[in-house]
Motif scaffolding. Structure first.
Motif, PDB file in Angstrom:
ATOM      1  N   GLN A 299       0.822  -1.291  -0.075  1.00 19.54           N
ATOM      2  CA  GLN A 299       0.025   0.000   0.137  1.00 19.54           C
ATOM      3  C   GLN A 299       0.870   1.340  -0.016  1.00 19.54           C
ATOM      4  OE1 GLN A 299      -3.523   0.405  -0.334  1.00 19.54           O
ATOM      5  NE2 GLN A 299      -2.737   2.682  -0.214  1.00 19.54           N
ATOM      6  N   LYS A 300       2.160   1.123   0.687  1.00 15.13           N
ATOM      7  CA  LYS A 300       2.878   2.075   0.735  1.00 15.13           C
ATOM      8  C   LYS A 300       3.410   2.295  -0.927  1.00 15.13           C
ATOM      9  CE  LYS A 300       4.060   1.845   5.641  1.00 15.13           C
ATOM     10  NZ  LYS A 300       5.355   1.484   6.666  1.00 15.13           N
ATOM     11  N   VAL A 301       3.966   1.308  -1.440  1.00 11.98           N
ATOM     12  CA  VAL A 301       4.540   1.464  -2.647  1.00 11.98           C
ATOM     13  C   VAL A 301       3.314   2.182  -3.532  1.00 11.98           C
ATOM     14  CG1 VAL A 301       5.228   0.427  -4.676  1.00 11.98           C
ATOM     15  CG2 VAL A 301       5.916  -0.399  -2.489  1.00 11.98           C
ATOM     16  N   ALA A 302       2.226   1.828  -3.603  1.00 13.25           N
ATOM     17  CA  ALA A 302       0.960   2.520  -4.253  1.00 13.25           C
ATOM     18  C   ALA A 302       0.950   3.774  -3.870  1.00 13.25           C
ATOM     19  CB  ALA A 302      -0.365   1.548  -3.906  1.00 13.25           C
ATOM     20  N   GLN A 303       1.005   4.330  -2.843  1.00 10.94           N
ATOM     21  CA  GLN A 303       0.992   5.575  -2.384  1.00 10.94           C
ATOM     22  C   GLN A 303       1.778   6.370  -3.042  1.00 10.94           C
ATOM     23  OE1 GLN A 303      -1.452   6.984  -0.275  1.00 10.94           O
ATOM     24  NE2 GLN A 303      -0.752   8.963  -1.055  1.00 10.94           N
ATOM     25  N   CYS A 304       3.135   5.880  -3.099  1.00 10.13           N
ATOM     26  CA  CYS A 304       4.196   6.671  -3.660  1.00 10.13           C
ATOM     27  C   CYS A 304       4.023   6.604  -5.259  1.00 10.13           C
ATOM     28  CB  CYS A 304       5.526   5.879  -3.417  1.00 10.13           C
ATOM     29  SG  CYS A 304       6.109   6.323  -1.604  1.00 10.13           S
ATOM     30  N   GLU A 305       3.691   5.508  -5.819  1.00  8.95           N
ATOM     31  CA  GLU A 305       3.525   5.273  -7.376  1.00  8.95           C
ATOM     32  C   GLU A 305       2.381   6.074  -8.063  1.00  8.95           C
ATOM     33  OE1 GLU A 305       5.490   3.895  -9.600  1.00  8.95           O
ATOM     34  OE2 GLU A 305       7.070   2.934  -8.224  1.00  8.95           O
ATOM     35  N   GLU A 306       1.302   6.002  -7.354  1.00 15.79           N
ATOM     36  CA  GLU A 306       0.143   6.667  -7.828  1.00 15.79           C
ATOM     37  C   GLU A 306      -0.929   7.484  -6.874  1.00 15.79           C
ATOM     38  OE1 GLU A 306      -0.011   6.833 -10.925  1.00 15.79           O
ATOM     39  OE2 GLU A 306       1.239   5.154 -11.672  1.00 15.79           O
ATOM     40  N   GLY A 307      -0.008   7.757  -5.893  1.00 15.48           N
ATOM     41  CA  GLY A 307      -0.961   8.702  -4.943  1.00 15.48           C
ATOM     42  C   GLY A 307      -2.001   7.607  -4.227  1.00 15.48           C
ATOM     43  N   GLY A 308      -1.786   6.270  -4.136  1.00 12.62           N
ATOM     44  CA  GLY A 308      -2.919   5.486  -3.458  1.00 12.62           C
ATOM     45  C   GLY A 308      -3.844   4.880  -4.325  1.00 12.62           C
ATOM     46  N   ASN A 309      -4.111   5.634  -5.516  1.00 16.45           N
ATOM     47  CA  ASN A 309      -5.123   5.157  -6.572  1.00 16.45           C
ATOM     48  C   ASN A 309      -4.825   3.651  -7.099  1.00 16.45           C
ATOM     49  OD1 ASN A 309      -7.036   4.832  -8.552  1.00 16.45           O
ATOM     50  ND2 ASN A 309      -6.886   6.860  -9.324  1.00 16.45           N
ATOM     51  N   TRP A 310      -5.301   2.839  -6.790  1.00 18.37           N
ATOM     52  CA  TRP A 310      -5.052   1.484  -7.543  1.00 18.37           C
ATOM     53  C   TRP A 310      -5.800   1.152  -8.810  1.00 18.37           C
ATOM     54  CZ3 TRP A 310      -2.050  -2.127  -5.137  1.00 18.37           C
ATOM     55  CH2 TRP A 310      -1.659  -1.940  -3.801  1.00 18.37           C
ATOM     56  N   HIS A 311      -6.460   2.401  -9.489  1.00 19.58           N
ATOM     57  CA  HIS A 311      -7.089   1.965 -10.585  1.00 19.58           C
ATOM     58  C   HIS A 311      -6.527   3.115 -11.782  1.00 19.58           C
ATOM     59  CE1 HIS A 311      -9.414  -1.357  -8.626  1.00 19.58           C
ATOM     60  NE2 HIS A 311      -9.502  -0.583  -7.843  1.00 19.58           N
ATOM     61  N   VAL A 312      -5.487   3.633 -11.588  1.00 22.70           N
ATOM     62  CA  VAL A 312      -4.708   4.426 -12.726  1.00 22.70           C
ATOM     63  C   VAL A 312      -4.710   3.697 -13.926  1.00 22.70           C
ATOM     64  CG1 VAL A 312      -2.954   5.966 -13.073  1.00 22.70           C
ATOM     65  CG2 VAL A 312      -3.629   5.813 -10.822  1.00 22.70           C
ATOM     66  N   ARG A 313      -4.973   4.563 -14.996  1.00 21.42           N
ATOM     67  CA  ARG A 313      -4.723   3.888 -16.340  1.00 21.42           C
ATOM     68  C   ARG A 313      -3.877   4.894 -17.038  1.00 21.42           C
ATOM     69  NH1 ARG A 313      -9.288   2.025 -20.755  1.00 21.42           N
ATOM     70  NH2 ARG A 313      -7.625   1.087 -22.120  1.00 21.42           N
ATOM     71  N   GLY A 314      -2.507   4.569 -17.175  1.00 20.21           N
ATOM     72  CA  GLY A 314      -1.696   5.332 -17.856  1.00 20.21           C
ATOM     73  C   GLY A 314      -1.202   4.735 -19.376  1.00 20.21           C
ATOM     74  N   PRO A 315      -0.514   5.462 -19.963  1.00 23.90           N
ATOM     75  CA  PRO A 315       0.014   5.267 -21.210  1.00 23.90           C
ATOM     76  C   PRO A 315       1.002   4.285 -21.224  1.00 23.90           C
ATOM     77  CG  PRO A 315       0.749   7.429 -21.000  1.00 23.90           C
ATOM     78  CD  PRO A 315      -0.109   7.154 -19.660  1.00 23.90           C
ATOM     79  N   ILE A 316       1.669   4.116 -20.181  1.00 26.53           N
ATOM     80  CA  ILE A 316       2.956   3.147 -19.985  1.00 26.53           C
ATOM     81  C   ILE A 316       2.694   2.419 -18.502  1.00 26.53           C
ATOM     82  CG2 ILE A 316       5.170   2.622 -19.533  1.00 26.53           C
ATOM     83  CD1 ILE A 316       5.624   5.535 -21.403  1.00 26.53           C
ATOM     84  N   TYR A 317       2.298   3.186 -17.393  1.00 26.78           N
ATOM     85  CA  TYR A 317       2.101   2.330 -16.251  1.00 26.78           C
ATOM     86  C   TYR A 317       0.869   2.711 -15.823  1.00 26.78           C
ATOM     87  CZ  TYR A 317       7.524   3.021 -16.370  1.00 26.78           C
ATOM     88  OH  TYR A 317       8.589   2.826 -16.589  1.00 26.78           O
ATOM     89  N   SER A 318       0.160   1.405 -15.074  1.00 26.20           N
ATOM     90  CA  SER A 318      -1.148   1.312 -14.729  1.00 26.20           C
ATOM     91  C   SER A 318      -1.262   0.660 -13.593  1.00 26.20           C
ATOM     92  CB  SER A 318      -2.004   0.736 -15.756  1.00 26.20           C
ATOM     93  OG  SER A 318      -2.055   1.701 -16.778  1.00 26.20           O
ATOM     94  N   GLY A 319      -2.507   0.956 -12.852  1.00 24.87           N
ATOM     95  CA  GLY A 319      -2.814   0.147 -11.777  1.00 24.87           C
ATOM     96  C   GLY A 319      -2.034   0.947 -10.517  1.00 24.87           C
ATOM     97  N   GLY A 320      -2.204   0.598  -9.286  1.00 28.40           N
ATOM     98  CA  GLY A 320      -1.565   1.293  -8.246  1.00 28.40           C
ATOM     99  C   GLY A 320      -0.132   1.214  -8.157  1.00 28.40           C
ATOM    100  N   LEU A 321       0.579   0.014  -8.581  1.00 26.98           N
ATOM    101  CA  LEU A 321       1.963  -0.205  -8.564  1.00 26.98           C
ATOM    102  C   LEU A 321       2.702   0.308  -9.623  1.00 26.98           C
ATOM    103  CD1 LEU A 321       1.655  -3.547  -6.705  1.00 26.98           C
ATOM    104  CD2 LEU A 321       2.075  -1.472  -5.830  1.00 26.98           C
ATOM    105  N   GLY A 322       2.001   0.752 -10.852  1.00 27.36           N
ATOM    106  CA  GLY A 322       2.822   1.237 -11.736  1.00 27.36           C
ATOM    107  C   GLY A 322       3.318   0.138 -12.640  1.00 27.36           C
ATOM    108  N   ILE A 323       2.664  -1.113 -12.778  1.00 24.97           N
ATOM    109  CA  ILE A 323       2.877  -1.979 -13.488  1.00 24.97           C
ATOM    110  C   ILE A 323       2.737  -1.869 -15.134  1.00 24.97           C
ATOM    111  CG2 ILE A 323       3.121  -4.605 -13.990  1.00 24.97           C
ATOM    112  CD1 ILE A 323       2.009  -4.798 -11.127  1.00 24.97           C
ATOM    113  N   THR A 324       3.771  -2.141 -15.899  1.00 24.83           N
ATOM    114  CA  THR A 324       3.758  -1.835 -17.221  1.00 24.83           C
ATOM    115  C   THR A 324       2.618  -3.102 -17.936  1.00 24.83           C
ATOM    116  OG1 THR A 324       5.388  -3.321 -18.070  1.00 24.83           O
ATOM    117  CG2 THR A 324       5.850  -0.984 -17.794  1.00 24.83           C
ATOM    118  N   GLU A 325       2.003  -2.876 -19.024  1.00 30.43           N
ATOM    119  CA  GLU A 325       1.076  -3.730 -19.533  1.00 30.43           C
ATOM    120  C   GLU A 325       1.713  -5.249 -20.116  1.00 30.43           C
ATOM    121  OE1 GLU A 325      -2.252  -4.522 -23.067  1.00 30.43           O
ATOM    122  OE2 GLU A 325      -1.434  -2.388 -22.587  1.00 30.43           O
TER     123      GLU A 325
END
Length: 122
Positions: free
Chosen positions: A47-73
């Motif tokens: 959860q702390k990683v998700a807070q740093c990566e995406e502000g705690g938002n587990w459902h971010v959809r980005g062009p390269i990194y997505s999800g709360g942990l910023g995992i590439t597709e």
């Protein structure tokens, strides 16, 4: 998944009822996987990683990194995340399960990243 019959063209005098089946077989492609069980202490670290990566938002959809942990597709698919669907739509536990798998298969089993510079902000 539904099996459909597609009729591209037929003569106007054709009996349409004889061309279209009256029943359609529904086939279940696969069962949804069970929710991964992540111990609360481990989940808290991620959860702390998700807070740093995406502000705690587990459902971010980005062009390269997505999800709360910023995992590439690419990594999400390569490490089996496809069983849960898209990374941004997966539950936090599903994302953590894939992140743990990524870490373990790359020689970092049991290691939760501290996110350089974010560690003191927790």
């Amino acid at each position: 998944m539904l099996a459909l019959l597609v009729i591209q063209s037929f003569p106007a005098e054709a009996n349409v009822k004889s061309l279209v089946p009256t029943t359609v077989q529904v086939v279940k492609v696969r069962q949804a996987p069970p929710e991964p069980v992540i111990p609360p202490a481990i989940m808290a670290k991620w959860q702390k990683v998700a807070q740093c990566e995406e502000g705690g938002n587990w459902h971010v959809r980005g062009p390269i990194y997505s999800g709360g942990l910023g995992i590439t597709e690419v990594n999400w698919m390569a490490y089996g995340g496809w069983i849960y669907g898209a990374e941004y739509a997966a539950t936090p536990a599903e994302q953590v399960a894939i992140a743990i798998k990524i870490q373990a298969l790359n020689g970092y089993a049991g290691y939760v990243p501290h996110q350089n510079g974010c560690e003191h902000g927790w």
